[in-house]
Design a protein around this motif. Structure first.
Motif, PDB file in Angstrom:
ATOM      1  N   THR A 357       3.247  -6.472   4.578  1.00  0.00           N
ATOM      2  CA  THR A 357       4.248  -6.018   3.620  1.00  0.00           C
ATOM      3  C   THR A 357       4.894  -4.765   4.186  1.00  0.00           C
ATOM      4  OG1 THR A 357       3.034  -6.889   1.749  1.00  0.00           O
ATOM      5  CG2 THR A 357       4.631  -5.156   1.284  1.00  0.00           C
ATOM      6  N   VAL A 358       6.207  -4.781   4.234  1.00  0.00           N
ATOM      7  CA  VAL A 358       6.938  -3.634   4.766  1.00  0.00           C
ATOM      8  C   VAL A 358       7.680  -2.977   3.608  1.00  0.00           C
ATOM      9  CG1 VAL A 358       8.746  -2.913   6.359  1.00  0.00           C
ATOM     10  CG2 VAL A 358       7.187  -4.740   7.011  1.00  0.00           C
ATOM     11  N   GLY A 359       7.444  -1.688   3.413  1.00  0.00           N
ATOM     12  CA  GLY A 359       8.066  -0.956   2.299  1.00  0.00           C
ATOM     13  C   GLY A 359       9.587  -1.024   2.347  1.00  0.00           C
ATOM     14  N   PRO A 360      10.243  -0.884   1.171  1.00  0.00           N
ATOM     15  CA  PRO A 360      11.703  -1.007   1.117  1.00  0.00           C
ATOM     16  C   PRO A 360      12.418   0.028   1.994  1.00  0.00           C
ATOM     17  CG  PRO A 360      10.787  -0.397  -1.045  1.00  0.00           C
ATOM     18  CD  PRO A 360       9.632  -0.621  -0.128  1.00  0.00           C
ATOM     19  N   ASP A 362      11.378   1.101   4.838  1.00  0.00           N
ATOM     20  CA  ASP A 362      10.954   1.028   6.244  1.00  0.00           C
ATOM     21  C   ASP A 362      11.733  -0.024   7.035  1.00  0.00           C
ATOM     22  OD1 ASP A 362       9.636   1.347   8.585  1.00  0.00           O
ATOM     23  OD2 ASP A 362       7.678   0.667   7.866  1.00  0.00           O
ATOM     24  N   ASP A 380      11.101 -11.034  -0.790  1.00  0.00           N
ATOM     25  CA  ASP A 380      11.409  -9.635  -1.091  1.00  0.00           C
ATOM     26  C   ASP A 380      11.179  -9.344  -2.577  1.00  0.00           C
ATOM     27  OD1 ASP A 380      13.351 -10.353   1.346  1.00  0.00           O
ATOM     28  OD2 ASP A 380      12.963  -8.191   1.333  1.00  0.00           O
ATOM     29  N   GLU A 382      10.229  -5.591  -5.413  1.00  0.00           N
ATOM     30  CA  GLU A 382      10.392  -4.129  -5.496  1.00  0.00           C
ATOM     31  C   GLU A 382       9.437  -3.379  -4.564  1.00  0.00           C
ATOM     32  OE1 GLU A 382       7.236  -5.360  -8.266  1.00  0.00           O
ATOM     33  OE2 GLU A 382       9.269  -6.089  -7.848  1.00  0.00           O
ATOM     34  N   LYS A 383       8.333  -4.024  -4.142  1.00  0.00           N
ATOM     35  CA  LYS A 383       7.388  -3.372  -3.217  1.00  0.00           C
ATOM     36  C   LYS A 383       7.872  -3.416  -1.764  1.00  0.00           C
ATOM     37  CE  LYS A 383       2.948  -3.894  -5.594  1.00  0.00           C
ATOM     38  NZ  LYS A 383       3.015  -5.278  -6.193  1.00  0.00           N
ATOM     39  N   GLY A 384       8.856  -4.255  -1.527  1.00  0.00           N
ATOM     40  CA  GLY A 384       9.376  -4.378  -0.168  1.00  0.00           C
ATOM     41  C   GLY A 384       9.435  -5.829   0.273  1.00  0.00           C
ATOM     42  N   HIS A 386       7.660  -9.073   1.967  1.00  0.00           N
ATOM     43  CA  HIS A 386       6.370  -9.678   2.319  1.00  0.00           C
ATOM     44  C   HIS A 386       6.632 -10.730   3.372  1.00  0.00           C
ATOM     45  CE1 HIS A 386       4.799  -7.668  -1.242  1.00  0.00           C
ATOM     46  NE2 HIS A 386       5.904  -8.093  -1.858  1.00  0.00           N
ATOM     47  N   GLN A 403       1.833   1.221  12.554  1.00  0.00           N
ATOM     48  CA  GLN A 403       1.679   1.416  11.109  1.00  0.00           C
ATOM     49  C   GLN A 403       0.667   2.528  10.819  1.00  0.00           C
ATOM     50  OE1 GLN A 403       4.455  -0.170  10.735  1.00  0.00           O
ATOM     51  NE2 GLN A 403       3.805  -0.739   8.676  1.00  0.00           N
TER      52      GLN A 403
END
Ligand SMILES: Nc1nc2c(ncn2[C@@H]2O[C@H](COP(=O)(O)OP(=O)(O)O)[C@@H](O)[C@H]2O)c(=O)[nH]1
Ligand SMILES: [Mg+2]
Length: 407
Positions: A357-360, A362, A380, A382-384, A386, A403
């Motif tokens: 999972t990559v943050g929004p 990032d 996609d 709200e957490k980013g 997946h 990371q």
């Protein structure tokens, strides 16, 4: 064959070889090793060709070395000296460099001792004749001894922290493909053949730092770093074995190993066994080590152009049944495209699938994953983002390292 190997070794040091010959001698000459006639003959050649270095492919005593240097008016080195020069020029890891320096000092020390014994014998054992020459030698010897002790300590430190090498490897931006094999097997010729016309802009970096590493693009577009290594040497002086192995340490970090063989060489099979045994000891190829799968070894059967039709048929058949073998000629380019494809397949087969999972915020990591891996699925919220991505093991390690650095 032995002469060819010696020439190959000299070439490995970027020396231009202008003449090479097997010298036969009938009597042992403590002063110059070679007979007077041979010394004179080469003296003329050396002067005419402006030779700067002469290599004697065997052991020289310090006295013989000095006398030949005087007679020929050029630098003279022996086999061990030459091999040490090659190792010194090529050792890349901290451990490799220390190990080579240690071997060099031991070599120098053994020569000091021999000179000293020689002087003592001349003096006939009268201690009171000890002159300034002796005390100079004594102090040289002590200094060498001190440095040797210090180096051994440093080596132990480096070995203790060896795990750190893995970190260094994670900084390399692409998978590493290492060429190994005997001197004269054709590693450097293959290296040049493979990078021909495929050199990348990123290569500028390596070209200036180290001529034995090149970035290159495989047919799939995947980028790799090709690394030429110090070759195996027949009859390696035993004092140099540790130093040689240390120069191979970088191979342990490689993602794929290309074992380049001169299949036209009469000792080809024995050479193959030597190389495989040493690689096995280093934990390269074969079984998994510490849960990390051993990297694939591709056997490159080189110098196909020198084989008879029958020999060739046999090897073609072998290679057809074994995905680990490829018949090539680095000289005329035969099989080289095939080899690049095989490399691609090997690297792809080793790919690992992972969920991340990559943050929004990032975007950089997202871009990195798209550039280095294959994004299989993406969702996609709200957490980013997946993602399910497939990555080379080396890239996976690099990504995790990256990371961790951010967290
Ligand atoms: N006939 C033939 N000679 C080759 C081939 N590859 C390399 N050579 C020759 O073998 C010698 C040693 O090659 P080099 O690349 O320096 O070997 P290295 O010591 O393994 O780096 C050179 O004279 C090359 O020209 C090949 O495929 N066919
Ligand atoms: Mg070479």
């Amino acid at each position: 064959m032995r002469l060819e190997e010696a020439v190959g070794l000299a070439r490995a040091l970027d020396l231009k070889v202008v003449g090479a010959e097997v010298a036969r001698f009938t009597a042992f000459r403590p002063s110059t090793l070679l007979g007077e006639g041979t010394v004179d003959k080469w003296k003329a050649f050396i002067a005419a060709e402006h030779v700067e270095v002469t290599v004697i492919d065997g052991p020289l005593s310090p006295i013989q070395q000095r006398n030949l240097e005087r007679a020929w008016n050029c630098k003279v080195i022996d086999r061990t000296g030459l091999i040490l020069e090659i190792f010194a020029a090529r050792a890349r890891t901290a451990e490799g460099r220390l190990q080579v320096e240690l071997a060099q000092l031991m070599y120098q020390r053994s020569r000091l001792v021999r000179t000293w014994t020689h002087l003592e014998r001349q003096r006939g054992g009268f201690g009171f004749l000890a002159g300034p020459g002796e005390s100079q030698l004594e102090s040289d010897r002590r200094q060498l001894g001190d440095r040797i002790v210090q180096l051994k300590r440093e080596l132990e430190d480096v070995r203790r922290t060896r795990g750190l090498h893995r970190k260094a490897r994670q900084r390399v931006p692409y998978p590493v493909v290492a060429l190994v094999g005997y001197t004269n097997a054709g590693k450097s010729t293959l290296f040049n053949r493979l990078v021909e016309g495929r050199v990348l802009a990123a290569d500028m970096l390596f070209a200036t730092l180290d001529p034995t590493m090149r970035a290159l693009k495989l047919p799939s577009g995947r980028q790799v770093i090709l690394s030429d290594t110090v070759g195996f040497i027949s009859d390696l002086p035993t004092d140099l074995v540790a130093a040689f192995r240390a120069t191979l340490e970088e191979v342990q970090g490689a993602d794929v190993v290309l074992h380049v063989r001169d299949v036209a060489h009469p000792d080809s099979e024995a050479q193959r066994r030597d190389v495989m045994a040493v690689l096995g000891d280093l934990g390269v190829g074969g079984q998994a080590v510490d849960g990390k799968p051993a990297q694939p070894v591709i056997e490159v059967l080189n110098k196909a152009d020198l084989l008879s039709a029958t020999e060739r048929d046999i090897l073609v058949n072998h290679a057809a049944r074994d995905a680990g073998q490829i018949l090539v000629s680095a000289l005329d380019g035969e099989g080289c495209d095939h080899l690049l494809q095989r490399l691609d397949e090997r690297l792809a087969a080793a790919r690992e699938v992972l969920d991340v999972t990559v943050g929004p915020a990032d975007g950089a990591s997202l871009a990195w994953l798209y550039r280095h891996g294959e994004v299989l699925t993406r969702k996609d919220d709200e957490k980013g983002a997946h993602l399910r991505v497939s990555l080379d093991p080396a890239d996976r390690a690099r990504f995790e390292h990256r990371q961790a650095g951010r967290g």
